[in-house]
Design a protein around this motif. Structure first.
Motif, PDB file in Angstrom:
ATOM      1  N   GLY A 168      69.576  21.505  44.130  1.00 42.37           N
ATOM      2  CA  GLY A 168      67.621  21.569  44.400  1.00 42.37           C
ATOM      3  C   GLY A 168      67.175  22.780  44.070  1.00 42.37           C
ATOM      4  N   SER A 169      67.490  23.730  43.118  1.00 42.09           N
ATOM      5  CA  SER A 169      67.025  24.833  42.947  1.00 42.09           C
ATOM      6  C   SER A 169      65.566  24.277  43.063  1.00 42.09           C
ATOM      7  CB  SER A 169      67.626  25.414  41.751  1.00 42.09           C
ATOM      8  OG  SER A 169      69.205  25.708  42.359  1.00 42.09           O
ATOM      9  N   ALA A 170      65.112  23.729  42.419  1.00 47.29           N
ATOM     10  CA  ALA A 170      63.427  23.445  41.259  1.00 47.29           C
ATOM     11  C   ALA A 170      62.577  23.167  42.511  1.00 47.29           C
ATOM     12  CB  ALA A 170      63.210  22.725  40.766  1.00 47.29           C
ATOM     13  N   THR A 171      63.619  22.182  43.670  1.00 46.31           N
ATOM     14  CA  THR A 171      62.551  21.614  45.067  1.00 46.31           C
ATOM     15  C   THR A 171      62.536  23.134  45.357  1.00 46.31           C
ATOM     16  OG1 THR A 171      63.199  20.168  44.613  1.00 46.31           O
ATOM     17  CG2 THR A 171      62.212  20.596  46.556  1.00 46.31           C
ATOM     18  N   ILE A 172      63.695  23.763  45.966  1.00 49.57           N
ATOM     19  CA  ILE A 172      63.609  25.136  46.404  1.00 49.57           C
ATOM     20  C   ILE A 172      62.747  26.209  46.186  1.00 49.57           C
ATOM     21  CG2 ILE A 172      65.391  26.945  47.193  1.00 49.57           C
ATOM     22  CD1 ILE A 172      67.297  24.391  47.784  1.00 49.57           C
ATOM     23  N   ALA A 173      62.736  26.658  45.456  1.00 47.02           N
ATOM     24  CA  ALA A 173      61.971  27.217  44.900  1.00 47.02           C
ATOM     25  C   ALA A 173      60.079  27.110  44.108  1.00 47.02           C
ATOM     26  CB  ALA A 173      62.421  27.501  42.830  1.00 47.02           C
ATOM     27  N   SER A 174      60.144  26.173  44.447  1.00 47.88           N
ATOM     28  CA  SER A 174      58.749  25.392  44.353  1.00 47.88           C
ATOM     29  C   SER A 174      57.892  25.852  46.362  1.00 47.88           C
ATOM     30  CB  SER A 174      58.404  23.872  44.990  1.00 47.88           C
ATOM     31  OG  SER A 174      57.290  23.947  44.640  1.00 47.88           O
ATOM     32  N   VAL A 175      59.138  25.113  47.080  1.00 46.71           N
ATOM     33  CA  VAL A 175      58.722  25.174  48.237  1.00 46.71           C
ATOM     34  C   VAL A 175      58.676  27.288  49.164  1.00 46.71           C
ATOM     35  CG1 VAL A 175      60.029  25.319  50.972  1.00 46.71           C
ATOM     36  CG2 VAL A 175      59.833  23.037  49.128  1.00 46.71           C
ATOM     37  N   LEU A 176      60.008  27.761  48.367  1.00 39.50           N
ATOM     38  CA  LEU A 176      59.238  29.464  48.573  1.00 39.50           C
ATOM     39  C   LEU A 176      58.714  29.794  47.697  1.00 39.50           C
ATOM     40  CD1 LEU A 176      63.266  30.198  47.912  1.00 39.50           C
ATOM     41  CD2 LEU A 176      62.227  30.252  50.594  1.00 39.50           C
ATOM     42  N   ARG A 177      57.856  29.186  46.673  1.00 39.31           N
ATOM     43  CA  ARG A 177      57.157  29.841  46.134  1.00 39.31           C
ATOM     44  C   ARG A 177      55.896  29.805  47.124  1.00 39.31           C
ATOM     45  NH1 ARG A 177      59.280  28.466  41.423  1.00 39.31           N
ATOM     46  NH2 ARG A 177      58.118  26.596  41.384  1.00 39.31           N
ATOM     47  N   ARG A 178      55.781  28.456  47.660  1.00 42.23           N
ATOM     48  CA  ARG A 178      54.348  28.109  48.045  1.00 42.23           C
ATOM     49  C   ARG A 178      54.489  28.838  49.569  1.00 42.23           C
ATOM     50  NH1 ARG A 178      54.892  21.766  48.065  1.00 42.23           N
ATOM     51  NH2 ARG A 178      56.811  22.740  47.379  1.00 42.23           N
ATOM     52  N   TRP A 179      54.876  28.822  50.351  1.00 44.18           N
ATOM     53  CA  TRP A 179      55.140  29.018  51.348  1.00 44.18           C
ATOM     54  C   TRP A 179      55.741  31.029  51.939  1.00 44.18           C
ATOM     55  CZ3 TRP A 179      58.848  32.891  53.736  1.00 44.18           C
ATOM     56  CH2 TRP A 179      58.484  33.188  56.310  1.00 44.18           C
ATOM     57  N   GLU A 180      55.644  31.968  50.555  1.00 46.61           N
ATOM     58  CA  GLU A 180      55.783  32.873  50.497  1.00 46.61           C
ATOM     59  C   GLU A 180      53.916  33.027  50.095  1.00 46.61           C
ATOM     60  OE1 GLU A 180      59.857  33.414  48.384  1.00 46.61           O
ATOM     61  OE2 GLU A 180      58.050  33.802  46.772  1.00 46.61           O
ATOM     62  N   ALA A 181      53.135  32.385  49.400  1.00 43.57           N
ATOM     63  CA  ALA A 181      52.006  32.349  49.181  1.00 43.57           C
ATOM     64  C   ALA A 181      51.478  32.101  50.551  1.00 43.57           C
ATOM     65  CB  ALA A 181      51.829  31.408  48.477  1.00 43.57           C
ATOM     66  N   LEU A 182      51.596  31.187  51.197  1.00 46.06           N
ATOM     67  CA  LEU A 182      51.079  30.769  52.505  1.00 46.06           C
ATOM     68  C   LEU A 182      50.853  32.278  53.209  1.00 46.06           C
ATOM     69  CD1 LEU A 182      51.511  27.250  52.963  1.00 46.06           C
ATOM     70  CD2 LEU A 182      50.174  28.161  52.626  1.00 46.06           C
ATOM     71  N   ARG A 183      52.415  32.035  53.285  1.00 48.01           N
ATOM     72  CA  ARG A 183      52.729  33.934  54.800  1.00 48.01           C
ATOM     73  C   ARG A 183      51.266  34.833  54.078  1.00 48.01           C
ATOM     74  NH1 ARG A 183      54.728  33.328  59.262  1.00 48.01           N
ATOM     75  NH2 ARG A 183      54.839  34.765  58.962  1.00 48.01           N
ATOM     76  N   ARG A 184      51.581  34.884  53.186  1.00 44.23           N
ATOM     77  CA  ARG A 184      50.585  36.356  52.365  1.00 44.23           C
ATOM     78  C   ARG A 184      49.603  36.219  52.544  1.00 44.23           C
ATOM     79  NH1 ARG A 184      55.051  36.864  47.870  1.00 44.23           N
ATOM     80  NH2 ARG A 184      55.738  38.390  48.335  1.00 44.23           N
ATOM     81  N   ARG A 185      48.821  35.131  52.303  1.00 44.92           N
ATOM     82  CA  ARG A 185      47.211  34.286  52.542  1.00 44.92           C
ATOM     83  C   ARG A 185      46.793  34.485  54.552  1.00 44.92           C
ATOM     84  NH1 ARG A 185      45.785  28.547  51.842  1.00 44.92           N
ATOM     85  NH2 ARG A 185      46.376  28.273  54.256  1.00 44.92           N
ATOM     86  N   ASP A 186      47.809  33.847  55.067  1.00 48.38           N
ATOM     87  CA  ASP A 186      47.266  33.992  56.400  1.00 48.38           C
ATOM     88  C   ASP A 186      48.550  35.236  56.690  1.00 48.38           C
ATOM     89  OD1 ASP A 186      45.731  31.750  55.710  1.00 48.38           O
ATOM     90  OD2 ASP A 186      48.243  30.532  56.504  1.00 48.38           O
ATOM     91  N   SER A 187      48.650  36.043  56.175  1.00 48.29           N
ATOM     92  CA  SER A 187      49.378  37.023  56.551  1.00 48.29           C
ATOM     93  C   SER A 187      48.536  37.731  57.739  1.00 48.29           C
ATOM     94  CB  SER A 187      49.335  38.503  56.147  1.00 48.29           C
ATOM     95  OG  SER A 187      50.225  39.235  56.313  1.00 48.29           O
ATOM     96  N   ARG A 188      49.906  38.160  58.812  1.00 48.47           N
ATOM     97  CA  ARG A 188      49.727  38.426  60.076  1.00 48.47           C
ATOM     98  C   ARG A 188      51.027  39.264  60.805  1.00 48.47           C
ATOM     99  NH1 ARG A 188      47.709  33.425  60.496  1.00 48.47           N
ATOM    100  NH2 ARG A 188      49.265  32.892  61.697  1.00 48.47           N
ATOM    101  N   ASP A 189      51.882  39.384  60.209  1.00 45.31           N
ATOM    102  CA  ASP A 189      53.051  39.736  60.384  1.00 45.31           C
ATOM    103  C   ASP A 189      52.633  41.837  60.127  1.00 45.31           C
ATOM    104  OD1 ASP A 189      53.530  37.721  59.929  1.00 45.31           O
ATOM    105  OD2 ASP A 189      54.045  37.137  58.255  1.00 45.31           O
ATOM    106  N   PRO A 190      53.272  42.310  60.728  1.00 45.72           N
ATOM    107  CA  PRO A 190      53.382  43.532  61.036  1.00 45.72           C
ATOM    108  C   PRO A 190      54.323  44.514  60.835  1.00 45.72           C
ATOM    109  CG  PRO A 190      53.505  42.715  63.153  1.00 45.72           C
ATOM    110  CD  PRO A 190      52.748  41.660  62.465  1.00 45.72           C
ATOM    111  N   ALA A 191      54.464  45.502  59.140  1.00 47.45           N
ATOM    112  CA  ALA A 191      55.462  45.216  59.360  1.00 47.45           C
ATOM    113  C   ALA A 191      56.634  46.188  59.553  1.00 47.45           C
ATOM    114  CB  ALA A 191      54.639  46.336  57.919  1.00 47.45           C
ATOM    115  N   PRO A 192      57.448  45.806  59.317  1.00 52.80           N
ATOM    116  CA  PRO A 192      58.830  47.097  60.679  1.00 52.80           C
ATOM    117  C   PRO A 192      58.029  48.751  60.592  1.00 52.80           C
ATOM    118  CG  PRO A 192      59.771  45.890  58.489  1.00 52.80           C
ATOM    119  CD  PRO A 192      58.178  45.742  58.128  1.00 52.80           C
TER     120      PRO A 192
END
Length: 192
Positions: A168-192
């Motif tokens: 299921g790599s294609a679906t996993i890759a798609s989910v990861l790309r979208r999740w990464e984009a959302l995290r960056r767009r909505d990033s409130r994560d302090p860097a370590p």
């Protein structure tokens, strides 16, 4: 552990500055890495799990997103901060069948559900599927072709296709790309 160290070294190349993940053995058979970019944490977990799965092994992975007070002296064994506390707490709460947990002040229930579904899907991988999936997902900034994977593994692109489709790599890759984009767009994560 050598396979995990190599995968952690590859993950370090995801950043343009090549910042070390500080792979550290911890608590006997445990291990830790640190990522400055929380958006890549799920991808790293999937690649690490795939690397182990290719060897017929697995590990529970708990992601803690938050600040770090210290990245340790020589390695992460004496690191401190919220990210490490959350990771440890998440690991302690995981069941025997859990593969990925994620926690942090900006982590939502949807993030945890994605982690659960990724973990469940990876639990169905054969060793061959895990190997091919880890290779295909191991570069967030470019697509690794089935021809590339086939050359590395010494198998045909058709055999690679069977493995990545089964994983299921294609679906996993798609989910990861979208999740990464959302995290960056909505990033409130302090860097370590």
């Amino acid at each position: 552990m050598q396979a995990l160290r190599q995968a952690a070294d590859q993950i370090a190349t995801w950043r343009s500055d090549g910042q070390d993940t500080r792979f550290t053995r911890f608590r006997g058979d445990g291990w830790q890495i640190v990522l400055a970019d929380a958006a890549l944490s799920l991808r790293a977990a999937v690649v690490l799990q795939g690397t182990l799965g290719a060897l017929g092994l697995e590990s529970r992975i708990s992601i803690g997103i938050g600040p770090a007070e210290s990245l340790g002296t020589t390695d992460l064994s004496d690191a401190a901060g919220l990210a490490f506390e959350l990771s440890g707490q998440g690991l302690d709460k995981m069941t025997d069948t859990s593969r990925i947990a994620i926690a942090g002040h900006s982590v939502t229930d949807a993030d945890a559900m994605i982690a659960d579904l990724l973990g469940e899907r990876m639990g169905r991988w054969t060793a061959a599927q895990a190997e091919a999936a880890a290779m295909q997902l191991a570069t967030p900034d470019r697509i690794v072709t089935q021809q590339d994977i086939g050359r590395t593994l010494g198998i045909s692109p058709q055999a690679v296709n069977d493995r990545v489709r089964g994983a299921g790599s294609a679906t996993i890759a798609s989910v990861l790309r979208r999740w990464e984009a959302l995290r960056r767009r909505d990033s409130r994560d302090p860097a370590p």
